[in-house]
Each structure stands twice: as C-alpha cells, then as structure tokens.
Design a protein around this motif. Structure first.
Motif, mmCIF file in Angstrom:
data_model
loop_
_atom_site.group_PDB
_atom_site.id
_atom_site.type_symbol
_atom_site.label_atom_id
_atom_site.label_comp_id
_atom_site.label_asym_id
_atom_site.label_seq_id
_atom_site.Cartn_x
_atom_site.Cartn_y
_atom_site.Cartn_z
ATOM 1 N N HIS A 4 0.851 -1.183 0.000
ATOM 2 C CA HIS A 4 0.000 0.000 0.000
ATOM 3 C C HIS A 4 0.890 1.237 0.000
ATOM 4 O O HIS A 4 1.915 1.278 0.690
ATOM 5 N N SER A 5 0.479 2.224 -0.776
ATOM 6 C CA SER A 5 1.268 3.450 -0.864
ATOM 7 C C SER A 5 1.178 4.247 0.435
ATOM 8 O O SER A 5 0.230 4.107 1.204
ATOM 9 N N ILE A 6 2.207 5.059 0.657
ATOM 10 C CA ILE A 6 2.202 5.976 1.788
ATOM 11 C C ILE A 6 2.194 7.391 1.220
ATOM 12 O O ILE A 6 2.332 7.592 0.007
ATOM 13 N N GLN A 7 2.045 8.366 2.052
ATOM 14 C CA GLN A 7 1.928 9.764 1.609
ATOM 15 C C GLN A 7 3.118 10.163 0.745
ATOM 16 O O GLN A 7 4.268 9.959 1.102
ATOM 17 N N GLY A 8 2.826 10.737 -0.425
ATOM 18 C CA GLY A 8 3.860 11.217 -1.323
ATOM 19 C C GLY A 8 4.439 10.170 -2.251
ATOM 20 O O GLY A 8 5.346 10.472 -3.021
ATOM 21 N N ASP A 9 3.939 8.943 -2.224
ATOM 22 C CA ASP A 9 4.477 7.880 -3.069
ATOM 23 C C ASP A 9 4.137 8.081 -4.530
ATOM 24 O O ASP A 9 3.056 8.538 -4.884
ATOM 25 N N VAL A 14 7.709 3.505 -5.093
ATOM 26 C CA VAL A 14 7.284 2.227 -4.511
ATOM 27 C C VAL A 14 8.152 1.096 -5.058
ATOM 28 O O VAL A 14 8.604 0.222 -4.308
ATOM 29 N N PRO A 43 -2.572 8.404 -3.963
ATOM 30 C CA PRO A 43 -3.210 8.644 -2.666
ATOM 31 C C PRO A 43 -2.695 7.639 -1.626
ATOM 32 O O PRO A 43 -2.389 6.494 -1.965
ATOM 33 N N SER A 44 -2.594 8.072 -0.385
ATOM 34 C CA SER A 44 -2.137 7.167 0.684
ATOM 35 C C SER A 44 -3.061 5.976 0.798
ATOM 36 O O SER A 44 -4.279 6.108 0.718
ATOM 37 N N GLY A 45 -2.470 4.798 0.966
ATOM 38 C CA GLY A 45 -3.242 3.578 1.150
ATOM 39 C C GLY A 45 -3.668 2.898 -0.134
ATOM 40 O O GLY A 45 -4.397 1.909 -0.086
ATOM 41 N N THR A 46 -3.216 3.384 -1.275
ATOM 42 C CA THR A 46 -3.571 2.750 -2.546
ATOM 43 C C THR A 46 -2.932 1.375 -2.625
ATOM 44 O O THR A 46 -1.719 1.240 -2.479
#
Length: 68
Positions: A4-9, A14, A43-46
């Motif tokens: 899952h992505s984090i802020q700014g990824d 990634v 977006p965060s959590g993608t």
C-alpha cells in the motif's frame, strides 16, 4: 506481493523501496492499469500489486582506470 502506498508515493518510488529498482515500473503499471489514472502522486493507502520476482539486474560494467 501487494503493498500500500504511503503519503507522497509515486509508482517508481514504490518500486525502488520494495524491489530495489525502478526497472519494474512498466510491469507494475501493466498489473495495475488503474494506477495511471490516479496521477503521479498516489493517494495514501492505494493497494499496488507488485511482480512476484523483481526484474534481472543490468550486467555490471568493468571500469577501466586511465592510470593503471
């Protein structure tokens, strides 16, 4: 593998963090066709499905010293 992505990824960030190289960006985008529509910063959590095995690394190049 799913991460899952984090802020700014970004997709390449990634890939670098999880696989150690940006070479698999095209493979990640092929596995996740909806990522491109989200824009450059995810977006965060993608959720992102990564390839099971990272691509082969580039062959090493032997450097030549001028004063050997």
């Amino acid at each position: 593998m799913r991460v899952h992505s984090i802020q700014g990824d970004t997709v390449d960030l990634v890939c670098w963090r999880e696989l150690g190289s940006e070479r698999s960006v095209s493979a990640v985008l092929a596995r996740n066709p909806d990522l491109a529509a989200l824009g450059p910063v995810l977006p965060s959590g993608t959720p992102i499905d990564l390839p099971d095995t990272p691509p082969a690394t580039a062959p090493t190049i032997k450097l030549v010293q001028l004063w050997d």
